[in-house]
Design a protein around this motif. Structure first.
Motif, PDB file in Angstrom:
ATOM      1  N   SER A  24       0.835  -1.201   0.000  1.00  0.00           N
ATOM      2  CA  SER A  24       0.000   0.000   0.000  1.00  0.00           C
ATOM      3  C   SER A  24       0.868   1.249   0.000  1.00  0.00           C
ATOM      4  CB  SER A  24      -0.921   0.009   1.215  1.00  0.00           C
ATOM      5  OG  SER A  24      -0.160   0.107   2.395  1.00  0.00           O
ATOM      6  N   ARG A  25       0.254   2.328  -0.429  1.00  0.00           N
ATOM      7  CA  ARG A  25       0.907   3.634  -0.367  1.00  0.00           C
ATOM      8  C   ARG A  25      -0.168   4.694  -0.185  1.00  0.00           C
ATOM      9  NH1 ARG A  25       2.563   5.216  -6.591  1.00  0.00           N
ATOM     10  NH2 ARG A  25       0.425   5.214  -7.361  1.00  0.00           N
ATOM     11  N   LYS A  26       0.209   5.745   0.475  1.00  0.00           N
ATOM     12  CA  LYS A  26      -0.700   6.862   0.698  1.00  0.00           C
ATOM     13  C   LYS A  26      -0.351   7.950  -0.299  1.00  0.00           C
ATOM     14  CE  LYS A  26      -2.452   9.590   4.557  1.00  0.00           C
ATOM     15  NZ  LYS A  26      -2.250   9.898   5.981  1.00  0.00           N
ATOM     16  N   ILE A  27      -1.351   8.424  -1.057  1.00  0.00           N
ATOM     17  CA  ILE A  27      -1.115   9.472  -2.042  1.00  0.00           C
ATOM     18  C   ILE A  27      -2.063  10.635  -1.783  1.00  0.00           C
ATOM     19  CG2 ILE A  27      -0.319   7.852  -3.802  1.00  0.00           C
ATOM     20  CD1 ILE A  27      -3.052   8.481  -5.221  1.00  0.00           C
ATOM     21  N   ARG A  28      -1.671  11.771  -2.302  1.00  0.00           N
ATOM     22  CA  ARG A  28      -2.550  12.938  -2.235  1.00  0.00           C
ATOM     23  C   ARG A  28      -2.963  13.270  -3.662  1.00  0.00           C
ATOM     24  NH1 ARG A  28      -1.706  18.770   0.641  1.00  0.00           N
ATOM     25  NH2 ARG A  28      -3.663  19.608  -0.133  1.00  0.00           N
ATOM     26  N   ALA A  29      -4.252  13.297  -3.886  1.00  0.00           N
ATOM     27  CA  ALA A  29      -4.792  13.609  -5.209  1.00  0.00           C
ATOM     28  C   ALA A  29      -6.009  14.496  -5.046  1.00  0.00           C
ATOM     29  CB  ALA A  29      -5.161  12.332  -5.954  1.00  0.00           C
ATOM     30  N   GLU A  30      -6.065  15.544  -5.810  1.00  0.00           N
ATOM     31  CA  GLU A  30      -7.194  16.473  -5.788  1.00  0.00           C
ATOM     32  C   GLU A  30      -7.511  16.956  -4.376  1.00  0.00           C
ATOM     33  OE1 GLU A  30     -10.474  14.798  -7.941  1.00  0.00           O
ATOM     34  OE2 GLU A  30      -9.257  14.392  -9.703  1.00  0.00           O
ATOM     35  N   GLY A  31      -6.463  17.236  -3.610  1.00  0.00           N
ATOM     36  CA  GLY A  31      -6.634  17.798  -2.286  1.00  0.00           C
ATOM     37  C   GLY A  31      -7.028  16.835  -1.197  1.00  0.00           C
ATOM     38  N   ARG A  32      -7.059  15.545  -1.483  1.00  0.00           N
ATOM     39  CA  ARG A  32      -7.392  14.575  -0.435  1.00  0.00           C
ATOM     40  C   ARG A  32      -6.382  13.431  -0.446  1.00  0.00           C
ATOM     41  NH1 ARG A  32     -10.211   9.733  -1.503  1.00  0.00           N
ATOM     42  NH2 ARG A  32     -10.585   9.398  -3.703  1.00  0.00           N
ATOM     43  N   PHE A  33      -6.237  12.783   0.689  1.00  0.00           N
ATOM     44  CA  PHE A  33      -5.343  11.643   0.792  1.00  0.00           C
ATOM     45  C   PHE A  33      -6.117  10.360   0.516  1.00  0.00           C
ATOM     46  CE2 PHE A  33      -2.955  14.771   3.174  1.00  0.00           C
ATOM     47  CZ  PHE A  33      -1.675  14.549   2.688  1.00  0.00           C
ATOM     48  N   SER A  34      -5.440   9.432  -0.111  1.00  0.00           N
ATOM     49  CA  SER A  34      -6.051   8.164  -0.475  1.00  0.00           C
ATOM     50  C   SER A  34      -5.038   7.048  -0.230  1.00  0.00           C
ATOM     51  CB  SER A  34      -6.439   8.199  -1.957  1.00  0.00           C
ATOM     52  OG  SER A  34      -6.847   6.934  -2.406  1.00  0.00           O
ATOM     53  N   LEU A  35      -5.505   5.910   0.213  1.00  0.00           N
ATOM     54  CA  LEU A  35      -4.666   4.736   0.372  1.00  0.00           C
ATOM     55  C   LEU A  35      -4.893   3.836  -0.835  1.00  0.00           C
ATOM     56  CD1 LEU A  35      -2.671   3.374   2.296  1.00  0.00           C
ATOM     57  CD2 LEU A  35      -4.612   2.239   3.375  1.00  0.00           C
ATOM     58  N   GLN A  36      -3.830   3.576  -1.581  1.00  0.00           N
ATOM     59  CA  GLN A  36      -3.929   2.716  -2.758  1.00  0.00           C
ATOM     60  C   GLN A  36      -3.165   1.426  -2.510  1.00  0.00           C
ATOM     61  OE1 GLN A  36      -2.451   4.909  -6.137  1.00  0.00           O
ATOM     62  NE2 GLN A  36      -4.495   5.675  -6.572  1.00  0.00           N
ATOM     63  N   PHE A  37      -3.647   0.363  -3.151  1.00  0.00           N
ATOM     64  CA  PHE A  37      -3.033  -0.948  -3.017  1.00  0.00           C
ATOM     65  C   PHE A  37      -2.564  -1.423  -4.382  1.00  0.00           C
ATOM     66  CE2 PHE A  37      -5.979  -0.461   0.437  1.00  0.00           C
ATOM     67  CZ  PHE A  37      -5.218  -0.862   1.525  1.00  0.00           C
ATOM     68  N   GLY A  38      -1.457  -2.143  -4.360  1.00  0.00           N
ATOM     69  CA  GLY A  38      -0.909  -2.675  -5.594  1.00  0.00           C
ATOM     70  C   GLY A  38      -0.167  -3.965  -5.335  1.00  0.00           C
ATOM     71  N   ILE A  54       2.156  -2.104 -10.059  1.00  0.00           N
ATOM     72  CA  ILE A  54       1.154  -1.071 -10.266  1.00  0.00           C
ATOM     73  C   ILE A  54       0.260  -0.948  -9.036  1.00  0.00           C
ATOM     74  CG2 ILE A  54      -0.846  -0.421 -11.660  1.00  0.00           C
ATOM     75  CD1 ILE A  54       0.449  -1.895 -13.985  1.00  0.00           C
ATOM     76  N   PHE A  55       0.063   0.286  -8.561  1.00  0.00           N
ATOM     77  CA  PHE A  55      -0.926   0.569  -7.526  1.00  0.00           C
ATOM     78  C   PHE A  55      -2.206   0.899  -8.274  1.00  0.00           C
ATOM     79  CE2 PHE A  55       3.052   1.037  -5.437  1.00  0.00           C
ATOM     80  CZ  PHE A  55       2.826   0.593  -4.148  1.00  0.00           C
ATOM     81  N   PHE A  56      -3.227   0.067  -8.120  1.00  0.00           N
ATOM     82  CA  PHE A  56      -4.368   0.136  -9.028  1.00  0.00           C
ATOM     83  C   PHE A  56      -5.729   0.158  -8.365  1.00  0.00           C
ATOM     84  CE2 PHE A  56      -3.484  -4.235  -8.181  1.00  0.00           C
ATOM     85  CZ  PHE A  56      -4.709  -4.851  -8.123  1.00  0.00           C
ATOM     86  N   THR A  57      -5.801   0.082  -7.041  1.00  0.00           N
ATOM     87  CA  THR A  57      -7.113   0.023  -6.391  1.00  0.00           C
ATOM     88  C   THR A  57      -7.057   0.608  -4.987  1.00  0.00           C
ATOM     89  OG1 THR A  57      -8.952  -1.443  -5.782  1.00  0.00           O
ATOM     90  CG2 THR A  57      -6.733  -2.324  -5.517  1.00  0.00           C
ATOM     91  N   GLU A  58      -8.206   1.062  -4.509  1.00  0.00           N
ATOM     92  CA  GLU A  58      -8.325   1.494  -3.119  1.00  0.00           C
ATOM     93  C   GLU A  58      -8.894   0.371  -2.252  1.00  0.00           C
ATOM     94  OE1 GLU A  58     -10.610   5.114  -3.134  1.00  0.00           O
ATOM     95  OE2 GLU A  58      -8.858   6.305  -3.684  1.00  0.00           O
ATOM     96  N   CYS A  59      -9.109  -0.791  -2.849  1.00  0.00           N
ATOM     97  CA  CYS A  59      -9.684  -1.938  -2.142  1.00  0.00           C
ATOM     98  C   CYS A  59      -8.589  -2.985  -1.897  1.00  0.00           C
ATOM     99  CB  CYS A  59     -10.830  -2.542  -2.961  1.00  0.00           C
ATOM    100  SG  CYS A  59     -11.557  -3.991  -2.193  1.00  0.00           S
ATOM    101  N   GLU A  60      -8.212  -3.162  -0.634  1.00  0.00           N
ATOM    102  CA  GLU A  60      -7.157  -4.117  -0.302  1.00  0.00           C
ATOM    103  C   GLU A  60      -7.541  -5.537  -0.708  1.00  0.00           C
ATOM    104  OE1 GLU A  60      -4.268  -5.268   3.439  1.00  0.00           O
ATOM    105  OE2 GLU A  60      -6.108  -4.140   3.825  1.00  0.00           O
TER     106      GLU A  60
END
Length: 65
Positions: free
Chosen positions: A6-20, A29-35
């Motif tokens: 997982s990695r935490k990214i900031r996009a469009e002013g909000r933080f999101s946890l993405q999984f790859g 590839i980090f491709f989903t927000e669903c673990e």
């Protein structure tokens, strides 16, 4: 062996946890927000002994087409 990373990214002013997918030497590839989605793909890749050069194509076919 592939595993979920997982990695935490900031996009469009909000933080999101993405999984790859990773294999210990490379993050693919980090491709989903669903673990769970990433975990299921890692299991599929491991069960089928998928070569690393095919991971991007598989993710594209499964999630982006």
């Amino acid at each position: 062996m592939y595993f979920v990373k997982s990695r935490k990214i900031r996009a469009e002013g909000r933080f999101s946890l993405q999984f790859g997918i990773a294999d210990g030497t490379k993050d693919y590839i980090f491709f989903t927000e669903c673990e769970n989605t990433a975990d299921e793909l890692a299991d599929l890749l491991n069960r089928n002994n998928v070569a690393p050069e095919h991971i991007a194509d598989i993710i594209e076919d499964l999630f982006y087409t």
